[in-house]
Structures are given as C-alpha cells and as structure tokens.
Scaffold this motif. Sequence first.
Motif, mmCIF file in Angstrom:
data_model
loop_
_atom_site.group_PDB
_atom_site.id
_atom_site.type_symbol
_atom_site.label_atom_id
_atom_site.label_comp_id
_atom_site.label_asym_id
_atom_site.label_seq_id
_atom_site.Cartn_x
_atom_site.Cartn_y
_atom_site.Cartn_z
ATOM 1 N N PRO A 54 21.629 -38.761 8.789
ATOM 2 C CA PRO A 54 21.631 -39.801 7.748
ATOM 3 C C PRO A 54 20.497 -40.812 7.897
ATOM 4 O O PRO A 54 19.875 -41.209 6.904
ATOM 5 N N GLY A 55 20.215 -41.243 9.128
ATOM 6 C CA GLY A 55 19.154 -42.230 9.319
ATOM 7 C C GLY A 55 17.798 -41.700 8.909
ATOM 8 O O GLY A 55 16.991 -42.417 8.281
ATOM 9 N N THR A 56 17.521 -40.445 9.247
ATOM 10 C CA THR A 56 16.248 -39.842 8.867
ATOM 11 C C THR A 56 16.174 -39.676 7.352
ATOM 12 O O THR A 56 15.135 -39.951 6.726
ATOM 13 N N LEU A 57 17.269 -39.220 6.754
ATOM 14 C CA LEU A 57 17.290 -39.034 5.301
ATOM 15 C C LEU A 57 17.014 -40.355 4.580
ATOM 16 O O LEU A 57 16.279 -40.381 3.583
ATOM 17 N N ALA A 58 17.581 -41.429 5.091
ATOM 18 C CA ALA A 58 17.360 -42.729 4.453
ATOM 19 C C ALA A 58 15.886 -43.128 4.518
ATOM 20 O O ALA A 58 15.317 -43.627 3.537
ATOM 21 N N GLU A 59 15.245 -42.882 5.671
ATOM 22 C CA GLU A 59 13.824 -43.217 5.795
ATOM 23 C C GLU A 59 12.974 -42.331 4.894
ATOM 24 O O GLU A 59 11.999 -42.793 4.284
ATOM 25 N N LEU A 60 13.325 -41.057 4.811
ATOM 26 C CA LEU A 60 12.553 -40.143 3.962
ATOM 27 C C LEU A 60 12.680 -40.517 2.488
ATOM 28 O O LEU A 60 11.697 -40.483 1.744
ATOM 29 N N GLU A 61 13.872 -40.894 2.074
ATOM 30 C CA GLU A 61 14.069 -41.272 0.672
ATOM 31 C C GLU A 61 13.318 -42.560 0.353
ATOM 32 O O GLU A 61 12.757 -42.700 -0.747
ATOM 33 N N ALA A 62 13.289 -43.471 1.322
ATOM 34 C CA ALA A 62 12.547 -44.714 1.092
ATOM 35 C C ALA A 62 11.042 -44.455 0.998
ATOM 36 O O ALA A 62 10.344 -45.084 0.202
ATOM 37 N N ALA A 63 10.556 -43.521 1.806
ATOM 38 C CA ALA A 63 9.124 -43.232 1.813
ATOM 39 C C ALA A 63 8.707 -42.309 0.677
ATOM 40 O O ALA A 63 7.595 -42.432 0.141
ATOM 41 N N PHE A 64 9.612 -41.395 0.298
ATOM 42 C CA PHE A 64 9.307 -40.388 -0.730
ATOM 43 C C PHE A 64 10.472 -40.327 -1.722
ATOM 44 O O PHE A 64 11.292 -39.409 -1.663
ATOM 45 N N PRO A 65 10.594 -41.301 -2.596
ATOM 46 C CA PRO A 65 11.750 -41.350 -3.498
ATOM 47 C C PRO A 65 11.943 -40.040 -4.270
ATOM 48 O O PRO A 65 10.989 -39.452 -4.786
ATOM 49 N N GLY A 66 13.205 -39.599 -4.284
ATOM 50 C CA GLY A 66 13.549 -38.391 -5.025
ATOM 51 C C GLY A 66 13.643 -37.128 -4.207
ATOM 52 O O GLY A 66 14.054 -36.087 -4.731
ATOM 53 N N VAL A 67 13.308 -37.194 -2.878
ATOM 54 C CA VAL A 67 13.342 -35.971 -2.080
ATOM 55 C C VAL A 67 14.713 -35.720 -1.461
ATOM 56 O O VAL A 67 14.952 -34.642 -0.908
ATOM 57 N N VAL A 68 15.606 -36.703 -1.536
ATOM 58 C CA VAL A 68 16.974 -36.511 -1.050
ATOM 59 C C VAL A 68 17.882 -36.414 -2.261
ATOM 60 O O VAL A 68 17.930 -37.332 -3.091
ATOM 61 N N LEU A 73 18.186 -33.031 2.059
ATOM 62 C CA LEU A 73 16.748 -33.046 1.823
ATOM 63 C C LEU A 73 16.345 -31.863 0.952
ATOM 64 O O LEU A 73 16.690 -30.726 1.233
ATOM 65 N N ASP A 74 15.610 -32.157 -0.111
ATOM 66 C CA ASP A 74 15.013 -31.117 -0.940
ATOM 67 C C ASP A 74 13.664 -30.783 -0.311
ATOM 68 O O ASP A 74 12.662 -31.455 -0.548
ATOM 69 N N ARG A 75 13.643 -29.745 0.506
ATOM 70 C CA ARG A 75 12.449 -29.433 1.285
ATOM 71 C C ARG A 75 11.265 -29.046 0.396
ATOM 72 O O ARG A 75 10.118 -29.384 0.688
ATOM 73 N N ALA A 76 11.566 -28.336 -0.688
ATOM 74 C CA ALA A 76 10.486 -27.933 -1.589
ATOM 75 C C ALA A 76 9.838 -29.156 -2.230
ATOM 76 O O ALA A 76 8.610 -29.244 -2.354
ATOM 77 N N ALA A 77 10.665 -30.120 -2.632
ATOM 78 C CA ALA A 77 10.131 -31.336 -3.254
ATOM 79 C C ALA A 77 9.301 -32.130 -2.250
ATOM 80 O O ALA A 77 8.236 -32.668 -2.587
ATOM 81 N N LEU A 78 9.792 -32.201 -1.005
ATOM 82 C CA LEU A 78 9.038 -32.941 0.018
ATOM 83 C C LEU A 78 7.713 -32.231 0.307
ATOM 84 O O LEU A 78 6.671 -32.887 0.414
ATOM 85 N N ALA A 79 7.742 -30.918 0.423
ATOM 86 C CA ALA A 79 6.514 -30.172 0.697
ATOM 87 C C ALA A 79 5.491 -30.392 -0.404
ATOM 88 O O ALA A 79 4.292 -30.554 -0.143
ATOM 89 N N ALA A 80 5.969 -30.417 -1.650
ATOM 90 C CA ALA A 80 5.055 -30.632 -2.776
ATOM 91 C C ALA A 80 4.419 -32.016 -2.723
ATOM 92 O O ALA A 80 3.262 -32.199 -3.139
#
Length: 211
Positions: A54-68, A73-80
């Motif tokens: 959860p902590g990592t997901l929160a940081e990823l969503e804050a840095a890359f809105p829409g990837v969670v 985690l939507d890995r394809a969206a993050l990779a793009a």
Amino acid sequence: MTSPPPPPRRPLPRRLGLTGSIGAGKSTVAALLRARGLTVLDADEQARLVTAEPGTLAELEAAFPGVVRAGALDRAALAARVFGDAAQLARLNAITHPRVRARMVALEAGAAARGEAWVVQDVPLLFEGGLDKSMDAVLLVDAPLETRVARVVARSGLTPGDVLARDARQLPAPEKRRRATLTLDNSGDLAALERQLDAALRHLGLSPRPA
C-alpha cells in the motif's frame, strides 16, 4: 554477572550476479541454478511484491496519477509513462529501488543464517544499474540478436520493432560480455546450455548439486 557475548554473525554469502539481454534466456538459467541447489534472489519478483504494498502504491499514484486502479498497479500504464523518458524512469526508480534493495538484503541475511556460501542475484539491468560492482562474479546469458528477437516476439506478442527498441535501451551485448566474469551462449539447445552452466559453476568453485 555479565551476559555472554552474542554469537558471531555469519558472513554474508558471496554474490553471483545473473543477467542477460532481453530474450537471452536468463530465466531458464535461473531455474537451472535453483535445480542445482543455489538460492536465486529475483529482483523482478521482489519489485512485483514491492509494488503491491500500500505505501508504495500510494507513492506511485502520487507521482504518476492514474497508474493505480482498483487498488492495484496497472503495469502497462506505468510502463507507458516512463518508457523513453529518463526523468520519469529516474522518478520511478527512486520510489522502488530502495525497497527492492532492502528486500534483497533481508533475503541475503536469511541465506547467511542457513550457512550458504553463495547466492545468485538475478537482476535484468545489473550493468545498467551499476550493481555489477557489488558482485563477486557476474554470469551473463547471451544469444544472437536475431534469436533473441524471435523468442520475445513468439512469447509476448511484441513486434520486432518493440523488442529492438527495448534492447537498444540496454547496455550493448558486446560490452556486457566484456564486463561479465563468464558468458553462457544460449544459441543452442538446453543440453548445451546446461553443460556450459555446469562448467561455469566449476570454474567458480561451485560444484553443481542437482536437487
């Protein structure tokens, strides 16, 4: 009355870095190493576990809105979002890499407690991340570019252009061969690969131990 001294800490095992270019067959070699009794620490697997926290997901969503999405985690969206963008990739790595390293250190400590002399660190971008400097030896899996592209296209549905683009973002294969301790040529069959692997382990003083 003084307390007895704590038991001496076991030294950490020696590290055998395992890496290879896309489609070379690194995962096959990792499985063969496990079958020979070695502990293989998979950096990609630890990254998948880290990005489910959860902590990592929160940081990823804050840095890359829409990837969670729906708590995952939507890995394809993050990779793009990060592919081809050095700044965005660095931002992603700053979130995930320290957590992955902490997991790998903990797993190494477990291997030390079991008295293991070596562990294998399976890291796809070992050279690119500068992690080869922390290894006692590096085992590279390689194959001709045409063979690697065909393998990835067959298993993934990516186009040859997609595979070539990903390969181009890695350290060139000749440079990897130059920097590796030993290289396995995976252009033949499985039996040939196993013979090379067993010879490499003997060279490193690791007798193959089939499970």
